[in-house]
Scaffold this motif. Structure first.
Motif, PDB file in Angstrom:
ATOM      1  N   MET A  42       0.842  -1.202   0.000  1.00 41.20           N
ATOM      2  CA  MET A  42       0.000   0.000   0.000  1.00 41.20           C
ATOM      3  C   MET A  42       0.873   1.246   0.000  1.00 41.20           C
ATOM      4  O   MET A  42       2.054   1.193   0.314  1.00 41.20           O
ATOM      5  CB  MET A  42      -0.927   0.011   1.210  1.00 41.20           C
ATOM      6  N   VAL A 225      -6.869   3.448   6.881  1.00 42.06           N
ATOM      7  CA  VAL A 225      -6.445   2.093   6.514  1.00 42.06           C
ATOM      8  C   VAL A 225      -7.026   1.181   7.589  1.00 42.06           C
ATOM      9  O   VAL A 225      -6.842   1.434   8.780  1.00 42.06           O
ATOM     10  CB  VAL A 225      -4.910   1.969   6.518  1.00 42.06           C
ATOM     11  N   GLN A 235      -8.841   0.431   2.460  1.00 49.41           N
ATOM     12  CA  GLN A 235      -8.073   1.667   2.491  1.00 49.41           C
ATOM     13  C   GLN A 235      -8.766   2.690   1.608  1.00 49.41           C
ATOM     14  O   GLN A 235      -9.284   2.331   0.545  1.00 49.41           O
ATOM     15  CB  GLN A 235      -6.655   1.414   1.973  1.00 49.41           C
ATOM     16  N   ALA A 354      -6.916  -3.006  -1.784  1.00 52.56           N
ATOM     17  CA  ALA A 354      -6.060  -2.698  -0.648  1.00 52.56           C
ATOM     18  C   ALA A 354      -4.814  -3.547  -0.571  1.00 52.56           C
ATOM     19  O   ALA A 354      -3.744  -3.040  -0.289  1.00 52.56           O
ATOM     20  CB  ALA A 354      -6.858  -2.856   0.632  1.00 52.56           C
ATOM     21  N   THR A 355      -4.930  -4.824  -0.786  1.00 48.29           N
ATOM     22  CA  THR A 355      -3.740  -5.650  -0.603  1.00 48.29           C
ATOM     23  C   THR A 355      -3.208  -6.128  -1.946  1.00 48.29           C
ATOM     24  O   THR A 355      -3.894  -6.126  -2.923  1.00 48.29           O
ATOM     25  CB  THR A 355      -4.064  -6.880   0.259  1.00 48.29           C
TER      26      THR A 355
END
Lengths: 355, 300
Positions: A42, A225, A235, A354-355
């Motif tokens: 991120m 986050v 996020q 997000a990941t």
């Protein structure tokens, strides 16, 4: 707090290519068989960022990695333009970061001014600069009158402000604040939040606020986050995450709202997709039917709004307002942590990024 | 009550941070200043102070006696008495060793008092969360704490020995003491510093094992006194002075015999064994310190 400000400084981004203050790529941290952080990728933008997550989510481990106290098992960490890989680089990194720990921590036998100036000297300030800065930051957090008192006698609120002062003493571009409102009474909490808000929004500090008090994050941060089980669950910008929803409206009635509730709870309307929940006295959240058809349409132009208004008129219910419903940060958080279907479609989209 | 006109102003720092601040010195200065704030413990220095004054007087008296021709105007009896006194007092190393022997227990108390809380209190009040969020290394932290204990320990044992040496230097005619015993001066200073170093390491190691100063204090005093008592008992009971190797005081006694030429008490073992014991003990204390401070760093 009546914080006034010097001319607004430019925000220090640290020189990352995309302006990100913190960049993590495939970051993992394992303690034996326990995975504390798992493949986190991120970028955190400049400004105040909230770090949310339930206990054991990996927030503290992430802070340790950012402070160079824990060495990642895999992946890369960038703080601005710095990628610490060696021990000396991790030590140098700490000079760019101000850390406010969660738990009570004091240097025994010292006064506030001694504590802050000593910690300033450890950061590399000269003795004269450390003393000057200690006075300035203690003044800023309103501990100016208590600066010569032994800190063992400080109240919880004073200790929290002292911890903030020591994090600020060397004027770092990045502040890691771990539960800054922990244990504070409402007045102290308001004061602390005002300081954090001032630092993040007016002084242009990059703040990573770690908290499980969602209103604190909502008040002070532009970006959040959410971490869960060592991963980034969600996020995004607070404004985006909590923006008006397409399929739900909040109806405030003046009188006879229960008639509307009874009508919308009728089986034939429920089967058509209508639902209603009571939020408070004469306040209801109504979910409009056929959400898939209208998902990209603002609630105000949703075709069923007309039906709703017609229904209200037919029931003779006096309505004060009909407004698009907004997700609270709490709903966003719970949706991310429980991995449950969120009422807001944009959340589902964000989760994947997000990941 | 704060005036309503008061306004907090955040002032950015315009200066420069030093690249590599000497964190050990910062920690040492802070620790010494904080410890000095409490005045009652300064009473612990009373015994070393009195001993220093007495030994200085004896040394000065011995050199004066020597200078004045061994009491020539006191007749035969006076000459004999003067010679006996001179024999007893003129060995400055012996005076210093006597000073060190008598004051070592009090010095150990001084070290324990000032050192017991240094790491224990940091752990209890979680000061390490603040220290290790800064560019402070384990070695820097340990050295900083060691300097604090070392400073107060030196006031109790190194400084008195130095003062006696200075008195001897200035009392001896034509700098004879420096010329004749120059190497011994260095050995005395080294001996006193080593004494402080090993004991300070031990006390800090014990301090790092607990979160309460009082526990560390009791454990530190208990460790040094008990090992001494057990060594004394076993050496007497088994009529073997080698049991004194268990005791730090015994090992330093053996070291004094070797380095300073004392023979007040015989220790029947080669001095290499003492070196081995002292190095082993120092390594053990250091290992404990690094392990415990490493844990503190990871907790931060």
């Amino acid at each position: 707090m009546n914080a006034t400000t010097a001319p607004t400084p430019p925000r220090a981004t640290g020189g990352g290519a995309d302006g990100a203050v913190i960049r993590l790529a495939g970051l993992a941290k394992r303690y034996g068989k326990v995975t504390a952080l798992a493949d986190i990728t991120m970028s955190l933008p400049p400004g105040p960022v909230g770090l949310l997550g339930p206990n054991g989510a990996g927030k503290t481990t992430l802070i340790k990695v950012l402070l160079g106290l824990a060495v990642p098992t895999a992946g890369e960490v960038w703080i601005g333009d710095m990628r610490p890989t060696t021990r000396s680089e991790r030590l140098a990194l700490r000079r760019r970061v101000g850390y406010m720990p969660e738990s009570d921590c004091l240097i025994p036998g010292t006064s506030a001014i001694e504590l802050v100036s000593t910690l300033g000297k450890l950061m590399g300030l000269t003795a004269a600069d450390a003393m000057t800065r200690a006075h300035e930051v203690l003044d800023y957090v309103q501990l100016d009158e208590a600066r010569y008192r032994p800190i063992e006698g400080f109240s919880t609120g004073m200790k929290q402000r002292l911890k903030l002062a020591q994090a600020l003493v060397h004027d770092p571009p990045l502040l890691l604040l771990d539960e800054p409102t922990n244990g504070l009474d409402p007045k102290g909490r308001r004061h602390m939040l005002a300081l954090v808000e001032d630092l993040g929004r007016v002084q242009k500090k990059n703040v990573l606020l770690c908290s499980h008090l969602l209103p604190d994050v909502e008040k002070t941060c532009d970006h959040v986050v959410v971490m869960n089980q060592g991963r980034v669950a969600l996020q995004g910008d607070v404004a985006t995450l909590t923006r008006a929803e397409a399929t739900r409206v909040v109806v405030k009635t003046v009188l006879d709202g229960e008639r509307l509730a009874e009508r919308l709870a009728a089986p034939e309307l429920a089967r058509a997709g209508w639902s209603i929940e009571t939020l408070g006295r004469e306040t209801y959240r109504v979910t409009l039917p056929d959400a898939s058809r209208a998902a990209d349409m603002p609630a105000a132009t949703h075709p069923d709004i007309d039906e709703l208004l017609a229904l209200v008129a037919s029931l003779g219910v006096l309505v004060e307002s009909v407004e698009p419903a907004r997700s609270t940060l709490e709903e966003v958080f719970l949706g991310a942590v429980d991995n449950r279907t969120s009422p807001a479609p944009q959340l589902r989209a964000k989760r994947g990024d997000a990941t | 009550m704060k005036a309503t006109t008061h306004a907090e102003l955040y002032r950015p720092f315009r200066g420069q941070l030093r690249r590599s601040p000497s964190t050990a010195l910062v920690l040492a200065r802070s620790g010494i200043r904080t410890a000095y704030r409490s005045k009652w413990p300064l009473l612990l220095f009373a015994v070393p102070l009195i001993q220093t004054i007495v030994r200085c007087f004896i040394v000065y008296f011995a050199f004066s006696l020597k200078d004045s021709g061994l009491g020539a105007d006191l007749g035969v009896g006076g000459k004999v008495a003067s010679a006996a006194l001179l024999q007893a007092f003129s060995n400055v190393e012996q005076q210093i060793v006597a000073l060190l022997t008598i004051t070592q227990f009090f010095t150990m108390i001084v070290l324990a008092w000032y050192g017991a809380g240094l790491i224990a209190d940091d752990r209890r009040l979680k000061a390490h969360l603040l220290y290790f969020a800064r560019p402070v290394t384990k070695s820097g932290y340990i050295l900083g704490k060691l300097l604090v204990v070392g400073f107060y320990g030196s006031l109790a044992i190194v400084l008195p020995a130095t003062v006696v040496i200075v008195v001897a230097v200035f009392s001896s005619p034509d700098w004879a003491f420096v010329q004749e015993r120059g190497s011994k001066i260095l050995m005395v200073e080294l001996y006193a510093l080593l004494w402080v170093f090993i004991h300070a390491l031990g006390i800090l190691a014990i301090s790092s094992l607990t979160k309460r100063k009082i526990y560390a204090l009791v454990a530190a005093v208990g460790f040094f006194v008990l090992t001494n008592a057990v060594a004394a008992f076993l050496s007497e009971a088994l009529d073997d002075s080698r049991w004194w190797m268990m005791s730090m005081f015994g090992n330093f006694g053996a070291l004094a015999n070797e380095w300073l030429g004392m023979r007040e008490r015989e220790f029947n073992w080669p001095v290499e064994y003492t070196y081995f014991v002292l190095v082993g003990v120092a390594l053990a204390f250091t290992a404990i310190l690094y392990r415990q401070v490493g844990r503190m760093e990871r907790e931060a």
